[in-house]
Every structure is written in structure tokens, then in C-alpha cells.
Design an enzyme around this catalytic site. Sequence first.
Site, PDB file in Angstrom:
ATOM      1  N   GLU A  91      36.317  80.712 -16.681  1.00 35.46           N
ATOM      2  CA  GLU A  91      37.078  81.335 -15.602  1.00 35.46           C
ATOM      3  C   GLU A  91      37.958  82.449 -16.161  1.00 35.46           C
ATOM      4  O   GLU A  91      38.419  82.388 -17.304  1.00 35.46           O
ATOM      5  CB  GLU A  91      37.933  80.311 -14.870  1.00 35.46           C
ATOM      6  N   TRP A  92      38.203  83.463 -15.375  1.00 34.67           N
ATOM      7  CA  TRP A  92      39.088  84.564 -15.747  1.00 34.67           C
ATOM      8  C   TRP A  92      40.530  84.139 -15.496  1.00 34.67           C
ATOM      9  O   TRP A  92      40.877  83.703 -14.410  1.00 34.67           O
ATOM     10  CB  TRP A  92      38.751  85.811 -14.948  1.00 34.67           C
ATOM     11  N   ILE A  93      41.367  84.267 -16.517  1.00 33.77           N
ATOM     12  CA  ILE A  93      42.777  83.898 -16.422  1.00 33.77           C
ATOM     13  C   ILE A  93      43.607  85.165 -16.386  1.00 33.77           C
ATOM     14  O   ILE A  93      43.486  86.017 -17.283  1.00 33.77           O
ATOM     15  CB  ILE A  93      43.220  83.023 -17.616  1.00 33.77           C
ATOM     16  N   ASP A 194      43.683  77.034 -34.315  1.00 35.36           N
ATOM     17  CA  ASP A 194      43.640  78.481 -34.572  1.00 35.36           C
ATOM     18  C   ASP A 194      44.638  79.168 -33.642  1.00 35.36           C
ATOM     19  O   ASP A 194      44.317  80.136 -32.963  1.00 35.36           O
ATOM     20  CB  ASP A 194      42.226  79.010 -34.348  1.00 35.36           C
TER      21      ASP A 194
END
Length: 287
Positions: A91-93, A194
Site C-alpha cells: 500500500e502507498w503510505i 535496518d
Amino acid sequence: MNPFIGTALQQAGDDSPLRQKKRVTGGSINASYFVETAQASYFIKYHPDAPAHFFELEAKGLELIRQTASIFVPKVYTYSDEENNAFLVMEWIDGKRSRDTEWKLGDRVARMHQTFAEKHGLTVDTFIGTLPQPNGLFSSWLDYYRDRRLTAQLELGIERGSITGKRRDRLEKLMENLDRWVPDDVAPSYLHGDLWGGNWLSGPGGDPYVIDPSFLYGDRHFELAFTELFGGYSVDFYKAYQDRFPLSPDYEDVKPLYQLYYLLVHLNIFGEVYGPAVDTILKRYSG
């Protein structure tokens, strides 16, 4: 439209019309795209020469973090590790960072670290960047950190010629005496693995999301040390973390030894520009 984007959208179950596609920044390893269809907006990463299980392991790491119910991660729709056609669809955040976001980030990372496993490491090997990261489950954090994390970078540095001479001697001496500073019986927290400053985003309502994990179970101070190495975190982040889960009094002594691992990784990927920082730590502890 790039052929892999059509394949990725189809595999994600979206056959609706494409509205827009554009290349976006997303690290130095993958080609990254914002893709909007009539159905949803996506972040799609593509790597033509990805190692085996590369995106599968990223998806697994995000799912393990999601299961802690501590901090948000993007929804993973699908992935492929097919040769010459590896991709990950999420999904695009989209949101704006604020002081409140940074406070939430510190608090929620601390909450993630308050989720514990039985042993250190991971059942499967992973990647740090594109470098293989051998794992395994260990009762001792000291043994895991020395025998899996540092040893892997030492062997790679010898192979690539980046760890030789005095640098090699000092690193080997340090590893022989690592028990003077690195704890053996610390609790194994869930770690992102990371967590540099580019691996978190602000989402709707200013809620923080973490991305691109190299997941493991281990000493939470290992994660915090890395956040300090290259910056990207505010005073509010650390205050919120401390309020939720205060750091050990020995943290400042062990911090450079945990940062050493990530500096060795950068030395083995990017070259001698990271050599002086590695040597400073080695001289401090085994010079």
C-alpha cells in the site's frame, strides 16, 4: 507501462484502469514506483536481479513486526521472487512528519522491543542490503552477534580485500574479547534490523510506519545504536523511547560495538570511505 507493473497489479488482484505511474525514491537497491489505479494506490519495488527469496523475506519481516501490534507497517498485497521479474507490491503510505509523529515513533519502537522471542537470531537467513546475512537461533546473544553478524562481515571483508593487515588483526582480537562488553543473557527483542532514518514514514494522521526490515530477534540496544549512527531521529524520538523502555546503563559502552557491524556492512558494500570509522572503533577496543 512497464510489463512487470501490469503483472504485479494483476497478481495483486487489481484489474482496474491505471491512472498514473511515476518513479519515486526508494533506496539504492530497487527501482521504486508510485502506481495509482481506479481501485487503490500502491508502492511497487522492482529488482531485475534480486537474490532468491529477497522480497519474500522482506514481506515476512513486515508481517512479524505487524504481529507485535506495536507500530504500523504497510500492507503487503503480493510479491514475486521470480528470476528477472522480482517485485513487491505494498500500500502507498502518505502523510506529514511532525513532532508528535517522532514521539509516537519512539514510543512504538520501544513497544516493539518489548515483544520478546525465546532465542536470538532467526530461523532463516536474510539480507542486509543485498549482502547475505546468515542466521540461526541462539540462546546467547553474544554468540549470535559474534558468530553470525561479525564473523560474516569479517569473512566477506577478507574475501573482498577490505579487511586486511592491522584492521583484520584488531577485529579478530576484538571478537576474541567481545564478552568484556557484549552481554550474553540479554532478552531477545523483536528488531527491525535496518532502522536507519530512511526506513520510516509518516502515514495518515501522523502515525509512523516502518519499512524495509532485515528482521531478527536480539538485543534492543543493537537497534538503538544504529539509529544514532547516521542520524534521522529527533530528541523527541529518544525521549519517548526512554519513557517507555529505559536503556541499560551500559549502553554507551556497547554502542560503538553495535555500530561496528553496520559500518562493516557499509565498508563491504561501498568501500574504503567507511574504513576510518571502522578503524576508530577497533582502535578504541583492541588497539
